[in-house]
Design an enzyme around this catalytic site. Structure first.
Site, PDB file in Angstrom:
ATOM      1  N   ALA A 196       0.319  -4.273  10.911  1.00 30.06           N
ATOM      2  CA  ALA A 196       1.577  -3.955  10.233  1.00 30.06           C
ATOM      3  C   ALA A 196       1.584  -2.503   9.798  1.00 30.06           C
ATOM      4  O   ALA A 196       0.551  -1.932   9.429  1.00 30.06           O
ATOM      5  CB  ALA A 196       1.766  -4.867   9.028  1.00 30.06           C
ATOM      6  N   LYS A 236       0.828  -1.204   0.000  1.00 25.65           N
ATOM      7  CA  LYS A 236       0.000   0.000   0.000  1.00 25.65           C
ATOM      8  C   LYS A 236       0.865   1.258   0.000  1.00 25.65           C
ATOM      9  O   LYS A 236       0.621   2.197  -0.779  1.00 25.65           O
ATOM     10  CB  LYS A 236      -0.928  -0.004   1.217  1.00 25.65           C
ATOM     11  N   SER A 289      -0.695   0.672   6.104  1.00 27.01           N
ATOM     12  CA  SER A 289      -0.953  -0.173   7.254  1.00 27.01           C
ATOM     13  C   SER A 289      -1.960  -1.250   6.886  1.00 27.01           C
ATOM     14  O   SER A 289      -2.796  -1.057   5.986  1.00 27.01           O
ATOM     15  CB  SER A 289      -1.486   0.655   8.437  1.00 27.01           C
ATOM     16  N   ASP A 290      -1.869  -2.380   7.559  1.00 26.54           N
ATOM     17  CA  ASP A 290      -2.825  -3.458   7.342  1.00 26.54           C
ATOM     18  C   ASP A 290      -2.943  -4.258   8.633  1.00 26.54           C
ATOM     19  O   ASP A 290      -1.983  -4.320   9.417  1.00 26.54           O
ATOM     20  CB  ASP A 290      -2.388  -4.372   6.202  1.00 26.54           C
ATOM     21  N   GLN A 291      -4.114  -4.836   8.833  1.00 27.25           N
ATOM     22  CA  GLN A 291      -4.338  -5.593  10.060  1.00 27.25           C
ATOM     23  C   GLN A 291      -4.972  -6.934   9.745  1.00 27.25           C
ATOM     24  O   GLN A 291      -5.917  -7.018   8.951  1.00 27.25           O
ATOM     25  CB  GLN A 291      -5.237  -4.810  11.012  1.00 27.25           C
TER      26      GLN A 291
END
Length: 203
Positions: A109, A56, A72-74
């Site tokens: 992250a 991203k 960011s990613d979860q």
């Protein structure tokens, strides 16, 4: 000569991440990352979260040379198995029933890049749910409608009442953007929220 501040871009359309980033009082823009979030074969939750956060940030950085971009990613997991966003009441009800009395591990992250250098991290949050009755689950879902949240609970809202404990080094990670880690990363790119505030106060 005054050096203009670096442009900061959040590579996300999430209202939760936007609200969190605004707490640092740095001016920023928002850009959709347009990244395929399909997991790769055999990819673990932590690797998936980090890969997508990097993808991203890098996708938006290519479109905006010179900018500092946050991705960011979860990924939420139970016993190593990813759990997604429920989408509606019935799925959220089933999800919370399955999570009653159990621990959910969230991998949040974070990646920051200016197109030349990259910093990234994976912040882990462990949430243990209380033993939940059907009545409590229904009351919560009707009150907060957390259908766009993995785990069907918004810890920043009434969802905190579903929790027995939360363990993390970064309390905002569970909401979607770990601000402690982010502040450290941004300073590497010349963006310090505290110094930026001092500069504005002196103007």
């Amino acid at each position: 000569m005054t050096i203009p501040p670096r442009r900061l871009i959040l590579a996300s359309t999430s209202i939760y991440r936007r609200e969190l980033l605004s707490r640092l009082r740095l001016p920023f823009d928002v850009a959709p990352p347009m990244v395929d979030e399909t997991p790769e074969p055999g990819e673990g939750p932590a690797n998936l979260a980090v890969r997508l956060a990097l993808a991203k940030a890098e996708a938006v950085a290519r479109q905006h040379p010179g900018a500092v971009v946050i991705g960011s990613d979860q990924v939420a997991t139970v016993d190593g198995t990813p759990i997604g966003k429920p989408g509606d009441f019935a799925r959220a009800q089933r999800q919370l029933r399955s999570l009653s009395g159990r621990e959910v591990e969230f991998h949040t992250a974070l990646a920051v890049t200016n197109g030349q250098r990259v910093a990234h991290a994976d912040i882990i949050t462990r949430c243990r749910f209380r033993e939940l009755s059907d009545a409590a689950i229904e009351a919560y879902l009707l009150a907060e409608s957390p259908y766009d949240t993995a785990g069907s609970a918004k810890a920043e809202g009434l969802g905190i009442a579903l929790m027995e404990s939360i363990q993390s080094d970064d309390p905002t990670a569970i909401i979607g953007l770990p601000l402690i880690a982010l502040t450290s990363m941004l300073t590497l790119f010349g963006l310090d929220p505290l110094m930026a505030g001092n500069a504005r106060a002196a103007e």
